[in-house]
Design an enzyme around this catalytic site. Sequence first.
Site, mmCIF file in Angstrom:
data_model
loop_
_atom_site.group_PDB
_atom_site.id
_atom_site.type_symbol
_atom_site.label_atom_id
_atom_site.label_comp_id
_atom_site.label_asym_id
_atom_site.label_seq_id
_atom_site.Cartn_x
_atom_site.Cartn_y
_atom_site.Cartn_z
ATOM 1 N N ASP A 9 0.867 -1.169 0.000
ATOM 2 C CA ASP A 9 0.000 0.000 0.000
ATOM 3 C C ASP A 9 0.912 1.230 0.000
ATOM 4 O OD1 ASP A 9 -2.429 1.578 0.431
ATOM 5 O OD2 ASP A 9 -1.654 1.852 2.464
ATOM 6 N N ASP A 11 -0.193 5.216 0.718
ATOM 7 C CA ASP A 11 -0.491 6.212 1.756
ATOM 8 C C ASP A 11 -0.664 5.528 3.110
ATOM 9 O OD1 ASP A 11 -1.580 8.900 0.057
ATOM 10 O OD2 ASP A 11 -1.727 6.976 -0.963
ATOM 11 N N ASP A 170 -1.572 -0.695 5.894
ATOM 12 C CA ASP A 170 -1.777 -0.064 7.199
ATOM 13 C C ASP A 170 -3.229 -0.067 7.649
ATOM 14 O OD1 ASP A 170 -2.330 1.905 5.065
ATOM 15 O OD2 ASP A 170 -2.740 3.253 6.742
#
Length: 222
Positions: A9, A11, A170
């Site tokens: 991922d 961001d 995240d």
Amino acid sequence: MQFTSVTFDLDGTLVDSLPDLSAACQRMLQELGLPSRSLDEIGRFVGEGMAVLVERCLTFAAPPDAALLARGIAAFRHHYALTNGTLTRCYPGVEEALQAWQATGIAMAVVTNKPEAFTLQLLEKLALTPFFPVVVGGDTTPQRKPHPAPLLHACAAMERAVAGNLHIGDSRHDIATARNAGCAVYAVPYGYHGDEPLRADECDALVADIATALRLAQLPAR
């Protein structure tokens, strides 16, 4: 198991993009004559793609109607194109960790809900492009995470079986994406995952950072 590819991922996992996203959101709201949002609010809105971010920013007493949402998306696109990469920074140790991942020879890709054009722009500005021959944005496939399509698309582009992929993110959307696609998933505890911290029992491993993820994956350097 021996992983043959890794998808990251962007961001909240590799980069802290909240300052630029917040700046674009504030300018969008100002252009539309609406109240500003706090940095914490915008941080809670991030993770499900640009349209959802804009819709959440525009939701006060009620969600925006279609016309306002369209104006908001257009305004956000304009302002984010100007701010993207200005204040965004890699999290500490990310560049060195990506070099270590790359040194193993494993196939690497970014899979994000950020629109592909903005993703490519940001990777270029942060000098991360050489790490990722494959980039899948939120509009690369018809569906975005947590649908498995973006991750499956990345694995196909890398010419790797999804069963041998490790996804690192995240958020619970990243965890769900990997589960839906049928691959392993490690999660980092920082980033943008709302008010409830991620738990180790939700993923295959909760790791401090992507360097720790590499050590856990036990991939030898070439």
